[in-house]
Each structure stands twice: as C-alpha cells, then as structure tokens.
Design a protein around this motif. Structure first.
Motif, PDB file in Angstrom:
ATOM      1  N   UNK A 103      -7.476   3.248   9.656  1.00  0.00           N
ATOM      2  CA  UNK A 103      -6.888   3.649  10.935  1.00  0.00           C
ATOM      3  C   UNK A 103      -6.384   2.509  11.802  1.00  0.00           C
ATOM      4  N   UNK A 104      -6.787   1.266  11.572  1.00  0.00           N
ATOM      5  CA  UNK A 104      -6.213   0.132  12.298  1.00  0.00           C
ATOM      6  C   UNK A 104      -6.488  -1.130  11.498  1.00  0.00           C
ATOM      7  N   UNK A 140       1.174  11.794  -3.709  1.00  0.00           N
ATOM      8  CA  UNK A 140       1.117  10.448  -3.123  1.00  0.00           C
ATOM      9  C   UNK A 140       0.640  10.453  -1.683  1.00  0.00           C
ATOM     10  N   UNK A 141       0.510  11.605  -1.068  1.00  0.00           N
ATOM     11  CA  UNK A 141       0.238  11.653   0.374  1.00  0.00           C
ATOM     12  C   UNK A 141      -1.129  12.241   0.725  1.00  0.00           C
ATOM     13  N   UNK A 142      -1.812  12.882  -0.238  1.00  0.00           N
ATOM     14  CA  UNK A 142      -3.120  13.483   0.052  1.00  0.00           C
ATOM     15  C   UNK A 142      -4.243  12.632  -0.532  1.00  0.00           C
ATOM     16  N   UNK A 143      -5.450  12.850  -0.029  1.00  0.00           N
ATOM     17  CA  UNK A 143      -6.602  12.093  -0.521  1.00  0.00           C
ATOM     18  C   UNK A 143      -7.869  12.919  -0.373  1.00  0.00           C
ATOM     19  N   UNK A 144      -8.911  12.515  -1.117  1.00  0.00           N
ATOM     20  CA  UNK A 144     -10.257  13.045  -0.933  1.00  0.00           C
ATOM     21  C   UNK A 144     -11.066  12.001  -0.157  1.00  0.00           C
ATOM     22  N   UNK A 145     -11.916  12.477   0.747  1.00  0.00           N
ATOM     23  CA  UNK A 145     -12.767  11.578   1.532  1.00  0.00           C
ATOM     24  C   UNK A 145     -14.218  11.957   1.293  1.00  0.00           C
ATOM     25  N   UNK A 160      -5.369  13.098   9.335  1.00  0.00           N
ATOM     26  CA  UNK A 160      -4.706  11.999   8.630  1.00  0.00           C
ATOM     27  C   UNK A 160      -5.491  10.707   8.798  1.00  0.00           C
ATOM     28  N   UNK A 161      -5.328   9.823   7.827  1.00  0.00           N
ATOM     29  CA  UNK A 161      -5.982   8.516   7.874  1.00  0.00           C
ATOM     30  C   UNK A 161      -4.978   7.490   7.364  1.00  0.00           C
ATOM     31  N   UNK A 162      -4.941   6.315   8.040  1.00  0.00           N
ATOM     32  CA  UNK A 162      -4.050   5.246   7.609  1.00  0.00           C
ATOM     33  C   UNK A 162      -4.897   4.084   7.115  1.00  0.00           C
ATOM     34  N   UNK A 163      -4.568   3.586   5.934  1.00  0.00           N
ATOM     35  CA  UNK A 163      -5.336   2.505   5.319  1.00  0.00           C
ATOM     36  C   UNK A 163      -4.510   1.230   5.345  1.00  0.00           C
ATOM     37  N   UNK A 164      -5.154   0.103   5.719  1.00  0.00           N
ATOM     38  CA  UNK A 164      -4.496  -1.199   5.791  1.00  0.00           C
ATOM     39  C   UNK A 164      -5.170  -2.154   4.810  1.00  0.00           C
ATOM     40  N   UNK A 165      -4.332  -2.905   4.054  1.00  0.00           N
ATOM     41  CA  UNK A 165      -4.888  -3.885   3.114  1.00  0.00           C
ATOM     42  C   UNK A 165      -3.899  -5.037   2.978  1.00  0.00           C
ATOM     43  N   UNK A 166      -4.321  -6.215   3.438  1.00  0.00           N
ATOM     44  CA  UNK A 166      -3.526  -7.444   3.320  1.00  0.00           C
ATOM     45  C   UNK A 166      -2.075  -7.249   3.805  1.00  0.00           C
ATOM     46  N   UNK A 172      -2.351   8.887   4.679  1.00  0.00           N
ATOM     47  CA  UNK A 172      -2.737  10.027   3.838  1.00  0.00           C
ATOM     48  C   UNK A 172      -3.199  11.189   4.705  1.00  0.00           C
ATOM     49  N   UNK A 173      -3.087  12.373   4.146  1.00  0.00           N
ATOM     50  CA  UNK A 173      -3.667  13.577   4.743  1.00  0.00           C
ATOM     51  C   UNK A 173      -4.920  13.953   3.950  1.00  0.00           C
TER      52      UNK A 173
END
Length: 378
Positions: A103-104, A140-145, A160-166, A172-173
């Motif tokens: 998320x950030x 490509x847009x959905x996920x399991x949590x 929705x959730x936004x993932x940040x990496x490098x 994703x929803x």
C-alpha cells in the motif's frame, strides 16, 4: 446314490447345519470386507494425503538463501520438463517469493508468492477461501490474501492492495481470503508473471511444488524420475507427508491382517464344535454304512463333501455381506465407497473351505467306529 446321501445328510440336522453355516458366513463376511478394504486402502489413503497439499519440492541446492540471486533461481522452462515426465495425476505449480511493501513505499512488509493461481488451489484443496476461489492462470489483476495478512492490512474480498518492490509496483484486487492454518496465512498470492515483473526476474522461479498421487513408494519413484530429469536441482519428498502415509498404511495393514487371522481361528473353532457334535450323532449311521459294505474312504468323502457344500455356501454369502460391509466402512472412515473387487470372491471361498476342513477334524473319529459295537447297541 452319493448325491442322495449327501442331500439327506444336509437335511439331517438342520439346527447344527444352520449354526455351522452362520459361522462360515459371518467369518466370510468379515474376511471379504477386510480383503476388499486392504485392496482399496492404498488408493483411499493416497487420495486423503493428496488433499493435504504438495508432497514433492524441486528447488536449487542452496534454496535456503534469503536473497533472490542466481544461486537460488532457475528457469521457468523447468515446468515444461516436469510436464514431459507425464506422471499420471501430477499437479505442479512454480513459485517465486519476494518481500514487498504493501500500500505504500514505506508500508508494511509482506511475503508475496508469485504462482499459477489455478494450480495452487488444486494442490492445496483443503484451503478455506472466503470469496472467489476460481482464479485463472492468466489473471493479472486479482490475488489471494492470507488470513493474517488481510487482518493486518485491513483487506477483504473486493478491496485493492498495491505492492511496491525496488521502485516497481503493481495493484491487485483481493479475490479471496485464505485460511490455511500455516505460513500461507501471512502471504499474498499473485500471478507468477506479475511477481517476475515486480522482481525484474523474467522467466525465473524459486521452487516448484508438486502433488504426486500414489503410495509412499510411488512418490519416491516419481522423485527419482524427476531427479534424473533435473541434474542441477534437488527433488525432495516432503517427509512429514510421505513418511506419515507409509506408517499409517503399515499400521492399518497390520490391523487388517491380525483381525483377519483372529476371525479365521474363531470361525474354525465354531465349525470344530459343530462337527464334533455331528460326529457323535452319526456314529450309528457310519456303523451301519460300514456293516453294509461301505468303505471308510467313501464315508469320509461323503462327510467332506458336506463340509465343502457348507464352505461354498458360507463363502459366497459371506462375500456378498462383506461387500456391503466394506462399502459401509468406506463411507464411515473415508467418506467414500470402497469399490467391490470380484477377485475377493474366490479367495473368500477358498479360505472358508480351509477353515471348514480344519474344523471338520472330528470327522476323522468316524473311521474308528466298529460296526459290531454299533449293531450291538453299545
């Protein structure tokens, strides 16, 4: 004449005949049910253990390393090699793990598992998923949590959730929330290609989880076959599942063998008691037969034929009851019916024949009957 005498013997003492027949039928029913259960137990146990998840893992030799470097990664083309082995019933799913911010850019760290979303739910059918559990491989847009991750991030199905990496990110929803009771509860499962883009590791994976149907020995054989195809990787069975399956199967088979042996002994004792009483009752008949010129071999053959008829009827009736008993046991123990096996029928009849002949040993005493003593009325 022989058949007529045999018919009269079978009708002679109906009470003892019925007692011996009930003993043989009961013994045959339990024996055939246990044999049928033993023939099907391997398949049922394998089905039950496959529902617990993957039983094989393919990874690099130093897969425990914490960084995503070339020493722990290998090409996604390995999935084609797995498919080429053509192992029946095999389900496989590749994985690429990374730790991303949710998320950030400075948000909470969460473990992200890139995988085939359609295959992971087939490998782990025991997962409880709240929401949509039928995602496709190309989604490509959905996920399991996981349950714990959804609680800490405040996520529910549809949010929705936004993932940040490098410096890279993906949104994703949440399609479903997983309750797995393990480390998966703290992870987010996304499409493999999206995870590869986030990590900038195109066509790279970290491990492959496989669910191979079959017994523990069949799983080990599949592991050896896969190992020969992946000389630079390690193919390892998950010992908690394969060893537990082997131990449970050995204990159940020992219990089946012990119970079957006990039932055979008890049935033989019941037939023995009935035949001993019949031998005492038929002393006069045998004495009269011998006085009329009948040989002792013919007389004994007549009584053994009677025992054979009893064993055959008891074996066939016991087989029919045993099939119904095994179906009931399958529903009660495994929640599914045990398939009746026709090959159990001759085995049951032969075992009942041996038991009846063992219980007919008192009939040998009839050979010592002296016609003169019987005719004198002693």
């Amino acid at each position: 004449m022989f058949k007529r005498l045999l018919f009269h013997l079978l009708r002679g003492n109906r009470v003892r005949f019925i007692v011996a027949l009930l003993a043989l039928t009961s013994g045959g029913a339990v024996i055939s049910a246990l044999l049928n259960l033993d023939l099907d137990i391997n398949r049922k146990l394998s089905q039950e253990f496959r529902s617990l998840g993957a039983n094989l893992i393919i990874s690099a030799s130093n897969a425990g390393a914490s960084t995503l470097d070339s020493s722990v990664l290998f090409g996604e083309s390995a999935m084609q090699t797995v498919a080429q082995t053509k192992l029946p019933g095999l389900v496989a799913s590749p994985y690429l793990y990374l730790v991303a911010n949710a998320n950030s850019k400075t948000g909470q760290n969460v473990v992200v598992a890139g995988t085939w979303l359609d295959a992971v739910t087939r490998i782990e059918p025991w997962w409880k998923i709240a929401g949509d559990s039928s995602l496709s491989r190309g989604d490509l847009t959905d996920c399991f949590v996981g349950r714990n991750a959804s609680r800490s991030l405040g996520l529910t199905p549809g949010s929705s959730v936004q993932l940040f990496y490098q410096g890279r990110s993906a949104r994703f929803t949440v399609a479903g929330v997983i309750d797995a009771g393990g480390s998966e509860d703290s992870q987010i499962f996304v499409n493999l290609s999206v995870a590869q883009q986030l990590a900038s590791l195109d066509n790279k994976i970290q491990l492959i989880q496989l669910s191979v149907p079959g017994s523990a020995s069949q799983v080990r054989a599949a592991a050896l076959r896969l190992q020969s195809a992946f000389s630079s990787l390690e193919v390892k069975p998950i010992p908690q599942i394969t060893e537990a399956e082997g131990r449970l199967l050995a204990r159940i088979r020992f219990l089946i063998f012990s119970t079957g042996l006990l039932i055979l002994v008890l049935t033989a004792l019941c037939v023995l008691a009935t035949m001993a009483a019949l031998a005492m009752e038929r002393r006069k008949d045998v004495g009269l037969m011998k006085a009329l010129g009948g040989s002792i071999q013919r007389v004994v053959r007549l009584f053994l034929a009677e025992v054979g008829v009893l064993a055959s009827i008891g074996g066939v009736a016991g087989y029919a009851l045993g099939m119904a008993l095994s179906v009931w046991m399958g529903h009660r123990v495994f929640g599914a019916s045990i398939s009746p096996r026709w090959e159990v029928l001759p085995v049951t009849v032969i075992l009942m024949l041996f038991v009846a002949l063992a219980g007919a040993l008192p009939l040998r005493l009839l050979g010592n009957v002296r016609p003169a003593v019987i005719l004198r009325g002693d």
